[in-house]
Design a protein around this motif. Structure first.
Motif, mmCIF file in Angstrom:
data_model
loop_
_atom_site.group_PDB
_atom_site.id
_atom_site.type_symbol
_atom_site.label_atom_id
_atom_site.label_comp_id
_atom_site.label_asym_id
_atom_site.label_seq_id
_atom_site.Cartn_x
_atom_site.Cartn_y
_atom_site.Cartn_z
ATOM 1 N N GLU A 92 36.867 10.209 -13.682
ATOM 2 C CA GLU A 92 37.976 10.155 -12.862
ATOM 3 C C GLU A 92 38.640 8.703 -12.582
ATOM 4 O O GLU A 92 39.860 8.571 -12.779
ATOM 5 C CB GLU A 92 37.782 11.171 -11.590
ATOM 6 N N TRP A 93 37.469 8.162 -12.010
ATOM 7 C CA TRP A 93 38.371 6.636 -11.695
ATOM 8 C C TRP A 93 38.699 5.989 -12.917
ATOM 9 O O TRP A 93 39.704 5.385 -12.726
ATOM 10 C CB TRP A 93 37.057 5.961 -11.041
ATOM 11 N N GLU A 125 32.011 8.223 -21.547
ATOM 12 C CA GLU A 125 32.068 6.886 -20.849
ATOM 13 C C GLU A 125 32.871 5.946 -21.769
ATOM 14 O O GLU A 125 33.796 5.030 -21.634
ATOM 15 C CB GLU A 125 31.015 6.278 -20.319
ATOM 16 N N ASP A 132 24.649 13.788 -12.803
ATOM 17 C CA ASP A 132 24.580 13.168 -11.804
ATOM 18 C C ASP A 132 26.319 13.359 -11.133
ATOM 19 O O ASP A 132 27.215 13.149 -12.037
ATOM 20 C CB ASP A 132 24.425 11.528 -11.855
ATOM 21 N N PRO A 133 26.568 13.638 -10.119
ATOM 22 C CA PRO A 133 27.724 13.410 -9.399
ATOM 23 C C PRO A 133 28.565 12.096 -9.474
ATOM 24 O O PRO A 133 29.804 12.417 -9.808
ATOM 25 C CB PRO A 133 27.637 13.864 -7.881
ATOM 26 N N HIS A 134 27.915 10.929 -9.571
ATOM 27 C CA HIS A 134 28.535 9.810 -9.735
ATOM 28 C C HIS A 134 29.433 9.984 -11.213
ATOM 29 O O HIS A 134 30.527 9.044 -11.217
ATOM 30 C CB HIS A 134 27.720 8.753 -9.746
ATOM 31 N N TYR A 135 28.605 10.467 -12.116
ATOM 32 C CA TYR A 135 29.282 10.444 -13.626
ATOM 33 C C TYR A 135 30.769 10.865 -13.417
ATOM 34 O O TYR A 135 31.584 10.347 -14.003
ATOM 35 C CB TYR A 135 28.453 11.198 -14.286
ATOM 36 N N THR A 136 30.812 12.259 -12.869
ATOM 37 C CA THR A 136 32.257 12.879 -12.962
ATOM 38 C C THR A 136 33.125 11.921 -12.071
ATOM 39 O O THR A 136 34.410 11.644 -12.767
ATOM 40 C CB THR A 136 32.272 14.185 -12.237
ATOM 41 N N TYR A 137 32.904 11.283 -10.877
ATOM 42 C CA TYR A 137 33.711 10.245 -10.332
ATOM 43 C C TYR A 137 33.881 9.175 -11.172
ATOM 44 O O TYR A 137 35.294 8.630 -11.149
ATOM 45 C CB TYR A 137 33.017 10.103 -8.937
ATOM 46 N N LYS A 138 33.154 8.819 -11.733
ATOM 47 C CA LYS A 138 33.220 7.204 -12.486
ATOM 48 C C LYS A 138 34.424 7.746 -13.747
ATOM 49 O O LYS A 138 35.072 7.051 -13.875
ATOM 50 C CB LYS A 138 31.951 7.120 -13.354
ATOM 51 N N THR A 147 23.666 7.996 -18.828
ATOM 52 C CA THR A 147 24.919 7.368 -18.636
ATOM 53 C C THR A 147 24.945 5.945 -19.407
ATOM 54 O O THR A 147 24.031 5.368 -19.704
ATOM 55 C CB THR A 147 25.013 7.422 -17.040
#
Length: 157
Positions: A21-22, A73, A13-19, A67
């Motif tokens: 990085e954040w 994570e 999921d693209p949110h995973y990479t963003y998470k 996730t």
């Protein structure tokens, strides 16, 4: 795009990479704050969507490959701890079975099938003042509650 849900989200999921990085940016910012003021009273609070250990989920096998429990994570969460922040609840609620989230769609709450993904991570100066910390499960009960229960901490003056 739908947000990441622990029981349905994929590591692709693209949110995973963003998470990730954040979380790296939060680690860097938190470390800078502590370097600038070691006595700072800082609390990093909220729904982290990470279960840092297997004891923080009702079934490590169920969540394998998803996730919230992936090694990247968990490494990101631990990097924030290594930057100087402490999970203030764990000393007051050790061991497995202490959860802050239960999926509505699967009726997980009555079956005690939860995850601990909500945290108060405190700076050293604030963590030293912690006198108690709990999960307020009563807030998760009742008509139309959140799928999360609040984490509550008390600090000495």
């Amino acid at each position: 795009m739908e947000p990441l849900c622990a029981e349905r989200a994929s590591l692709a999921d693209p949110h995973y990479t963003y998470k990730l990085e954040w979380l790296a940016a939060l680690r860097d910012t938190g470390a800078r704050w502590l370097a600038e003021d070691p006595e700072a009273q800082i609390a990093l609070v909220g729904d982290w969507n990470i279960a840092p250990t297997d004891a923080d989920v009702w079934s490590p096998e169920f969540f394998a490959g998803r996730t919230h429990v992936s090694q990247p994570e968990r490494d990101a969460f631990n990097a924030i701890a290594e930057a100087g922040f402490t999970d203030v609840m764990r000393p007051f609620a050790p061991g497995p079975g202490v959860y802050t989230y239960w999926d509505y769609t699967q009726l997980r709450f009555p079956r005690k099938e939860g995850m601990r993904i909500d945290f108060i991570l405190a700076s050293p100066a604030l963590a030293a003042r912690t006198t108690d910390a709990t999960v307020d499960r009563e807030q998760r009960k009742g008509k139309a509650p959140s799928d999360h229960a609040p984490v509550v901490a008390e600090f000495a003056d």
